[in-house]
Design an enzyme around this catalytic site. Sequence first.
Site, mmCIF file in Angstrom:
data_model
loop_
_atom_site.group_PDB
_atom_site.id
_atom_site.type_symbol
_atom_site.label_atom_id
_atom_site.label_comp_id
_atom_site.label_asym_id
_atom_site.label_seq_id
_atom_site.Cartn_x
_atom_site.Cartn_y
_atom_site.Cartn_z
ATOM 1 N N THR A 170 1.725 7.025 0.350
ATOM 2 C CA THR A 170 0.872 5.898 -0.045
ATOM 3 C C THR A 170 0.962 5.626 -1.542
ATOM 4 O O THR A 170 1.342 6.509 -2.319
ATOM 5 C CB THR A 170 -0.604 6.218 0.302
ATOM 6 O OG1 THR A 170 -1.410 5.071 0.092
ATOM 7 C CG2 THR A 170 -1.156 7.340 -0.550
ATOM 8 N N THR A 192 -5.899 8.075 7.323
ATOM 9 C CA THR A 192 -5.719 6.906 6.483
ATOM 10 C C THR A 192 -7.114 6.388 6.133
ATOM 11 O O THR A 192 -8.093 6.753 6.775
ATOM 12 C CB THR A 192 -4.899 5.828 7.225
ATOM 13 O OG1 THR A 192 -4.830 4.650 6.412
ATOM 14 C CG2 THR A 192 -5.503 5.454 8.564
ATOM 15 N N GLY A 193 -7.190 5.573 5.107
ATOM 16 C CA GLY A 193 -8.497 5.063 4.703
ATOM 17 C C GLY A 193 -8.922 5.657 3.378
ATOM 18 O O GLY A 193 -8.086 6.104 2.598
ATOM 19 N N ARG A 234 -6.097 9.090 -10.495
ATOM 20 C CA ARG A 234 -6.740 9.375 -9.210
ATOM 21 C C ARG A 234 -5.696 9.769 -8.154
ATOM 22 O O ARG A 234 -4.655 9.142 -8.021
ATOM 23 C CB ARG A 234 -7.505 8.136 -8.756
ATOM 24 C CG ARG A 234 -8.241 8.307 -7.409
ATOM 25 C CD ARG A 234 -7.459 7.756 -6.256
ATOM 26 N NE ARG A 234 -8.238 7.714 -5.014
ATOM 27 C CZ ARG A 234 -7.715 7.469 -3.817
ATOM 28 N NH1 ARG A 234 -6.423 7.246 -3.692
ATOM 29 N NH2 ARG A 234 -8.464 7.444 -2.743
ATOM 30 N N THR A 271 -1.432 3.595 3.275
ATOM 31 C CA THR A 271 -0.887 4.827 3.825
ATOM 32 C C THR A 271 -0.101 4.616 5.114
ATOM 33 O O THR A 271 -0.615 4.059 6.076
ATOM 34 C CB THR A 271 -2.009 5.841 4.177
ATOM 35 O OG1 THR A 271 -2.920 5.935 3.095
ATOM 36 C CG2 THR A 271 -1.446 7.202 4.495
ATOM 37 N N GLY A 324 -5.473 10.658 -3.974
ATOM 38 C CA GLY A 324 -6.239 10.582 -2.722
ATOM 39 C C GLY A 324 -5.926 11.734 -1.791
ATOM 40 O O GLY A 324 -5.469 12.808 -2.206
ATOM 41 N N ASP A 325 -6.153 11.499 -0.513
ATOM 42 C CA ASP A 325 -5.954 12.549 0.498
ATOM 43 C C ASP A 325 -4.496 12.712 0.919
ATOM 44 O O ASP A 325 -4.105 13.765 1.428
ATOM 45 C CB ASP A 325 -6.772 12.210 1.752
ATOM 46 C CG ASP A 325 -6.347 10.869 2.362
ATOM 47 O OD1 ASP A 325 -6.214 9.879 1.599
ATOM 48 O OD2 ASP A 325 -6.133 10.799 3.589
ATOM 49 N N SER A 337 0.812 -1.221 0.000
ATOM 50 C CA SER A 337 0.000 0.000 0.000
ATOM 51 C C SER A 337 0.843 1.268 0.000
ATOM 52 O O SER A 337 0.295 2.371 0.032
ATOM 53 C CB SER A 337 -0.934 0.007 1.211
ATOM 54 O OG SER A 337 -0.181 0.001 2.399
HETATM 55 N N1 GLY Z 1 -5.718 7.290 2.059
HETATM 56 C C1 GLY Z 1 -5.061 6.935 0.894
HETATM 57 C C2 GLY Z 1 -5.833 7.098 -0.324
HETATM 58 O O1 GLY Z 1 -7.053 7.088 -0.294
HETATM 59 O O2 GLY Z 1 -5.224 7.205 -1.367
#
Ligand code: GLY
Length: 333
Positions: free
Chosen positions: A210, A243-244, A220, A192, A222-223, A90
């Site tokens: 991550t 995370t998540g 894409r 993450t 992410g956060d 991950s």
């Molecule tokens: N939290 C990592 C992601 O959604 O990419």
Amino acid sequence: MPQNRKQFLQKSLAGLAGFGGLGMRSLTQSDPKKGRLRSNQTQKPVVVSTWIHGIKANEVAWKVLSEGGSALDAVEFGVKTAEADPENQSVGLGGFPDREGRVTLDACIMNHEQQCGSVAFLEHIVHPISVARKVMEDTPHVMLVGAGALQFAESQGFERQNLLTEASEKAWRKWLEDSKYAPVINVENHDTIGMLALDEEGNLSGACTTSGAAYKMHGRVGDSPIIGAGLYLDNEVGGAVATGLGEAVIRSAGASVAVELMRQGYSPQEACDEVIARIIRKEKNPESLQVGVIALSKDGSVGGSAIHPGFNYALQSNVHANGMIDAPHLFDQ
Ligand code: GLY
């Protein structure tokens, strides 16, 4: 007129009650065995990081901190262990690819002077966190993405490498048979590594890195590379990392909300609980997504919370040997 701490908490709890109490635990619940930590002691150094890979990362960070090194070095060197680990699917090398079979990485870093750097949608570089630090220290910008981030990394001496390991390629080829995008709580979402550290000088830094959601759409992000979502800190107050499912964290500005709540007097635990409670209230399908948040305050107190069971984090300080803490969860099935 600004509301005081008590009014704010009452409002939040009323919000929870308005949700009907359904599917949610009370914020007032306190169970140290389940990870609700309370401490008003100033303790430093401290390092805290998400998931089981945090143990190894904390070891490296702790070496830096215990020798009087900076929180910034601690978090960078700490999370690099997860980035370099091919078994960790991950983060970094060996990360699950997107649906086109390409490993694209996101990372950001922030220091006690409110400086930050970030890279997103970066391919071929094992240590995006170090590229993010270079963005922070050697450019006038905060964030570089894609081909531009790669070009910058190579200009700084980072070498290209194939990040798709045999195991991750095999998993992707298996996924291609159905090509269904269905994130699984706490399996895929062991994503993450987020780390926060407080050094002997009393300065905070944070890092987040991550390979993102497995089999995500190409492009894409992410956060994790977004300052304020996956990571935020203010050296006067504290820091938080998430995370998540990144989309849910971005929609809630998770890390910055946690820090602002701590500024208003919430403990790290209360701040994490409130961020998670809001995500549960606002998301359409909280039953099927996982988010975890951890926070570290300026006085060395730590908290963590998640939507569902299974989220844990590694904590190390002078009074806490490096070990895992199960975060409380706020959604009852
Ligand atoms: N939290 C990592 C992601 O959604 O990419």
